[in-house]
Design a protein around this motif. Structure first.
Motif, PDB file in Angstrom:
ATOM      1  N   PHE A   1       4.813  -3.254   1.364  1.00 18.84           N
ATOM      2  CA  PHE A   1       4.689  -2.256   0.300  1.00 18.84           C
ATOM      3  C   PHE A   1       5.851  -2.420  -0.672  1.00 18.84           C
ATOM      4  CE2 PHE A   1       7.994   0.778   1.722  1.00 18.84           C
ATOM      5  CZ  PHE A   1       8.234   0.268   2.980  1.00 18.84           C
TER       6      PHE A   1
ATOM      7  N   ARG B   1      -3.799   2.097   4.564  1.00 15.29           N
ATOM      8  CA  ARG B   1      -4.861   1.112   4.769  1.00 15.29           C
ATOM      9  C   ARG B   1      -4.425   0.025   5.753  1.00 15.29           C
ATOM     10  NH1 ARG B   1      -9.282   1.621   1.645  1.00 15.29           N
ATOM     11  NH2 ARG B   1      -9.044   2.548  -0.398  1.00 15.29           N
ATOM     12  N   GLN B   2      -3.196  -0.468   5.559  1.00 11.28           N
ATOM     13  CA  GLN B   2      -2.693  -1.506   6.478  1.00 11.28           C
ATOM     14  C   GLN B   2      -2.652  -0.996   7.908  1.00 11.28           C
ATOM     15  OE1 GLN B   2       1.075  -3.273   5.303  1.00 11.28           O
ATOM     16  NE2 GLN B   2       0.462  -3.033   3.179  1.00 11.28           N
TER      17      GLN B   2
ATOM     18  N   LYS C   1      -1.638   2.211   0.170  1.00  2.54           N
ATOM     19  CA  LYS C   1      -1.600   0.834   0.665  1.00  2.54           C
ATOM     20  C   LYS C   1      -1.127   0.796   2.123  1.00  2.54           C
ATOM     21  CE  LYS C   1       0.887  -2.659  -1.415  1.00  2.54           C
ATOM     22  NZ  LYS C   1       1.644  -3.097  -2.599  1.00  2.54           N
TER      23      LYS C   1
ATOM     24  N   LYS D   1       0.411   5.564  -4.680  1.00  6.29           N
ATOM     25  CA  LYS D   1      -0.394   4.354  -4.523  1.00  6.29           C
ATOM     26  C   LYS D   1       0.136   3.495  -3.378  1.00  6.29           C
ATOM     27  CE  LYS D   1      -2.160   3.839  -9.130  1.00  6.29           C
ATOM     28  NZ  LYS D   1      -1.775   3.304 -10.434  1.00  6.29           N
ATOM     29  N   GLU D   2       1.460   3.403  -3.280  1.00  6.27           N
ATOM     30  CA  GLU D   2       2.051   2.609  -2.195  1.00  6.27           C
ATOM     31  C   GLU D   2       1.699   3.206  -0.847  1.00  6.27           C
ATOM     32  OE1 GLU D   2       3.434  -0.282  -2.683  1.00  6.27           O
ATOM     33  OE2 GLU D   2       3.063   0.031  -4.814  1.00  6.27           O
TER      34      GLU D   2
END
Ligand code: SF4
Ligand code: SF4
Lengths: 373, 226
Positions: free
Chosen positions: A246, A280-281, A277, A273-274
């Motif tokens: 990230f 999701r990971q 991310k 937004k990060e």
């Protein structure tokens, strides 16, 4: 004739019940007309002596109190405390629990930043974006409620892991939410973040230079808004952050001067937004297995002290614990980001309009209970 | 001079155009949300206690309360083994319980495990006015008798109505009487045991004395012999 007439500064009390102070804080303003000559934050209205309470409850029994330190991001507060006790006792927590912690912690970071940017908009008179932000936050509350059974004071993390496993449909529901949320966040950004009127209102206002930010010990998004790239998740990685990919958004002064209100605002909007991310990971890599390390019912950490810092939405939250091998802490000290953010307000607010002070407070994202504890 | 005025004029018009543009952009988003489903739950009309019940009066994307919602506590007294762990786990001491002896029974906990019950609660009170719904009391409870319900509406006009009591007065009398009876039996048994033990000890002593007496002359004899 006019030489004899003297003017004097007028003292105005802003707060304790002022809508823009985000809780119960009072600002004593000395104003020269519309311009602030001096601003003194008066804190302590929400003091609940949480640090003293810690000395009379058990180590596990203190976890629900950490919820109340900062109720906008209680998951992260739980995490900071549990991490400190685990480090003190040398407890290794299972990998699945680490992933779950990151997922719920980042979800909570999103909801906290949504409140931050929503209230900043509302302080500027834009009520619609606030409602949009709260609507999105409601989905996150729903998700976290499914995980731990509460909407605000989660008390989900325990010393040694997390209290209960994720429900069966959690992953699917979270992915659904993230897909929807990325679109919704883009709308919120179009509505306010890239709105010319809003940018002109926020840019070049309440500038905190990088030197000032470091000197006043600003942390978290407020520090990064001034262009200092410092995030504990990258610089002092805890949990599994070192394995995840990230970026750390920093302020660039894109619309005005480096370190203005807009920079602090946009850092938060980008951090959301990060976080998406990151979640999701973690959802992709989520391993199976245990969620709780073996910990006794009554724990007594060994004699000694420890200071552990984690990156919460309001910056670096530190827990100092002193144990003398008893069932409750001998001394516990909490260090929070909002407190240092309050201390910079007198310097920055000098010469601002009263209406701009509201913008400054909104951009610093101060949460009153976290200041007083 | 004229250059400056044209520049500022340009900026002025640019700002104007930008302002109008962003206002229209914002308005388009606001208008678009007119055509989406309302998210707000009309709470008292919509029963939010489960996912199924919420569907009658609400068509939005939010869901009802999950089964693990941490609402007002309830205690299933039939499987409570009176271990007092919940009382010790609560950080704000809002659980109060007193225990007495009872007939030994085996209860089957919520997770199917068997637990031995030798004591029972004569008083089990929870002060919901103080409780912060943290769930710490439910973690150490082995049979799972203390649990959160998804009730959260409990407004009363006096504070003492917020103190929930899970043992009613009639059964408390019975439990106490039974406990006293069992205590008496236990006491009697203890006494009997004690008496038996005393008797045994006395007998043993007597025996040992006797043997001593028997031995004594012999030893003296031995000594004499020597
Ligand atoms: S939920 Fe928490 S505060 Fe309430 S009785 Fe249980 S341990 Fe005590
Ligand atoms: S922990 Fe469970 S079994 Fe033990 S006293 Fe409390 S409710 Fe009863």
């Amino acid at each position: 004739m006019t030489a004899d007439l003297k003017t004097s500064y007028m003292t105005i009390n802003m707060g304790p019940q002022h809508p823009s102070t985000h809780g119960v804080i009072r600002f004593i303003l000395k104003t020269n007309g519309e311009i602030i000559y001096h601003c003194e934050p008066d804190i302590g209205y929400l003091h609940r002596s949480i640090e003293k309470i810690a000395e009379s409850v058990t180590w596990q029994g203190f976890v629900p109190y950490t919820d109340r330190v900062d109720y906008v991001c209680s998951m992260n507060a739980n995490w900071a405390y549990c991490l400190a006790v685990e480090k003190m006792m040398g407890i290794e927590i299972p990998e699945r629990a680490e992933y779950i912690r990151v997922i719920v912690g980042e979800l909570n970071r999103i909801s906290s930043h949504l409140i931050a940017i929503g209230t900043a908009d509302m302080d500027m008179g834009a009520v619609t974006p606030f409602v949009h932000c709260l609507r999105e936050r409601e989905y996150i509350n729903d998700l976290l409620e499914r995980v731990c059974g509460a909407r605000l004071t989660y008390n989900y993390m325990t010393i040694g892991g997390v209290a209960n496993d994720l429900p069966a449909d959690f992953i699917q529901k979270t992915v659904e939410f993230l897909n929807h949320f990325e679109f919704a966040m883009e709308q919120i950004n179009r509505l306010v973040t890239y709105n010319r009127i809003f940018i002109n209102r926020f840019a070049s206002l309440g500038v905190i230079t990088p030197e000032q930010a470091i000197n006043y010990n600003l942390v978290g998004p407020n520090l990064r808004g001034s262009g200092v790239n410092y995030d504990l998740r990258k610089d002092e990685p805890y949990s599994i952050y070192s394995k995840l990919d990230f970026d750390i958004p920093v302020g660039t002064g894109s619309e005005g001067i480096l370190g203005d209100c807009y920079d602090r605002y946009i850092v938060r909007a980008k951090e959301i937004k990060e976080s998406v991310k990151l979640i999701r990971q973690c959802l992709n890599q989520l391993p199976s297995g245990e969620i709780q390390a073996k910990v006794k019912n009554v724990i007594k950490p060994p004699q000694g002290h420890i200071y552990v810092r984690t990156e919460t939405p309001r910056g670096d939250t530190g827990y100092f614990l002193y144990s003398n091998n008893k069932t409750s802490p001998y001394r516990l000290k909490i260090r929070t980001g909002s407190f240092t953010a309050m201390s910079i307000i007198p310097e920055i607010s000098q010469g601002l309009f009263i209406a701009d002070l509201v913008a400054l407070i909104g951009s610093l994202d101060v949460v009153a209970p976290e200041v007083d504890r | 001079m004229s250059e400056i005025t044209t520049q500022s004029k340009d900026r002025y018009f640019n700002n104007l155009v930008n302002g109008v543009k962003t206002v229209f952009e914002g308005m388009s988003i606001t208008l678009a949300s007119f055509f989406t489903r309302p998210v707000t739950v009309q709470y008292p009309e919509a029963d939010i206690s489960t996912d199924q019940t919420i569907q009658d009066n609400y068509k939005g994307p939010l869901s009802g309360m999950p089964p693990n919602y941490r609402g007002i506590l309830n205690v299933d007294m039939s499987i409570c083994t009176a271990c007092t762990l919940c009382m010790k786990a609560c950080p704000i001491d809002c659980i109060y319980l007193e225990t007495v002896k009872c007939e030994k029974v085996t209860v089957i906990g919520k997770d199917g495990n068997e637990e031995n019950k030798v004591r029972t609660c004569s008083i089990f009170k929870i002060d919901i006015g103080k409780c912060m719904f943290c769930g710490l009391c439910t973690i150490p409870c082995k049979p799972g008798s203390i649990y959160h319900t998804n009730r959260f509406e409990m407004n009363t006009q006096s504070l003492d109505k917020l103190v929930l009591s899970f043992v009613d007065d009639d059964s408390r009398q019975q439990i106490l009487l039974k406990g006293m009876e069992l205590d008496a039996i236990a006491e009697a048994k203890k006494k009997e045991k004690q008496a038996l033990a005393d008797k045994k000890a006395a007998e043993e002593q007597a025996v040992s004395k006797k043997t001593d007496k028997e031995k004594e002359p012999s030893t003296t004899d031995d000594k004499d012999n020597q």
